[in-house]
Design a protein around this motif. Sequence first.
Motif, PDB file in Angstrom:
ATOM      1  N   TYR A 119      86.529  48.152  20.255  1.00  0.00           N
ATOM      2  CA  TYR A 119      87.227  46.894  20.508  1.00  0.00           C
ATOM      3  C   TYR A 119      88.231  46.609  19.396  1.00  0.00           C
ATOM      4  O   TYR A 119      89.351  46.168  19.646  1.00  0.00           O
ATOM      5  CB  TYR A 119      86.247  45.726  20.629  1.00  0.00           C
ATOM      6  CG  TYR A 119      85.280  45.828  21.781  1.00  0.00           C
ATOM      7  CD1 TYR A 119      85.623  46.441  22.984  1.00  0.00           C
ATOM      8  CD2 TYR A 119      84.000  45.304  21.677  1.00  0.00           C
ATOM      9  CE1 TYR A 119      84.732  46.532  24.034  1.00  0.00           C
ATOM     10  CE2 TYR A 119      83.098  45.382  22.728  1.00  0.00           C
ATOM     11  CZ  TYR A 119      83.465  45.998  23.898  1.00  0.00           C
ATOM     12  OH  TYR A 119      82.584  46.081  24.933  1.00  0.00           O
ATOM     13  N   SER A 120      87.826  46.868  18.151  1.00  0.00           N
ATOM     14  CA  SER A 120      88.728  46.663  17.017  1.00  0.00           C
ATOM     15  C   SER A 120      89.931  47.592  17.102  1.00  0.00           C
ATOM     16  O   SER A 120      91.060  47.195  16.787  1.00  0.00           O
ATOM     17  CB  SER A 120      87.987  46.899  15.698  1.00  0.00           C
ATOM     18  OG  SER A 120      86.903  46.025  15.588  1.00  0.00           O
ATOM     19  N   GLY A 121      89.693  48.831  17.526  1.00  0.00           N
ATOM     20  CA  GLY A 121      90.799  49.766  17.731  1.00  0.00           C
ATOM     21  C   GLY A 121      91.746  49.278  18.818  1.00  0.00           C
ATOM     22  O   GLY A 121      92.975  49.416  18.696  1.00  0.00           O
ATOM     23  N   ALA A 122      91.186  48.701  19.877  1.00  0.00           N
ATOM     24  CA  ALA A 122      92.027  48.151  20.950  1.00  0.00           C
ATOM     25  C   ALA A 122      92.872  46.992  20.422  1.00  0.00           C
ATOM     26  O   ALA A 122      94.056  46.865  20.778  1.00  0.00           O
ATOM     27  CB  ALA A 122      91.155  47.694  22.114  1.00  0.00           C
ATOM     28  N   ILE A 123      92.274  46.155  19.567  1.00  0.00           N
ATOM     29  CA  ILE A 123      93.044  45.060  18.969  1.00  0.00           C
ATOM     30  C   ILE A 123      94.166  45.616  18.101  1.00  0.00           C
ATOM     31  O   ILE A 123      95.297  45.116  18.136  1.00  0.00           O
ATOM     32  CB  ILE A 123      92.118  44.124  18.159  1.00  0.00           C
ATOM     33  CG1 ILE A 123      91.206  43.344  19.102  1.00  0.00           C
ATOM     34  CG2 ILE A 123      92.939  43.161  17.302  1.00  0.00           C
ATOM     35  CD1 ILE A 123      90.147  42.522  18.392  1.00  0.00           C
TER      36      ILE A 123
END
Length: 141
Positions: A119-123
Amino acid sequence: MENTNKVVKSTVASLIAAILQWVLNIGLITLAIILAIFLGKETLHLANVLFHTGEESSSYLLIEGIVIYFLYFEFIALIVKYFQSGFHFPLRYFIYIGITAIIRLIIVDHKDPLDTLFYSGAILILVATLWLANTKRLKRE
């Protein structure tokens, strides 16, 4: 005769586009009203969570409620911007909404560290996209 056919086709195409634009506008206004009602409900829910101190998880509920509140707010702002910019959805508003939605997902479902990392990578990807969309070459407004 050929010129007349082109004019008729152009007029019909313009009429169809105008009718569909009206349908879209009415649908978006209806959606904005529904979102405003949900925004009001979320405001009441936030007030209830804020003043209800008996729960241990009330801070998580408050943070989750605030992020949901911002999602409603951003969707309403997107609809407003659509009408202000001459029936155009700016890309960066969708990116803002995507970032907020993923943050909400991290707050709600943070049990698996690998998922949180994804999720952090997507952000990070969305922030890079936002930066790219705001460069002089791609910025429209």
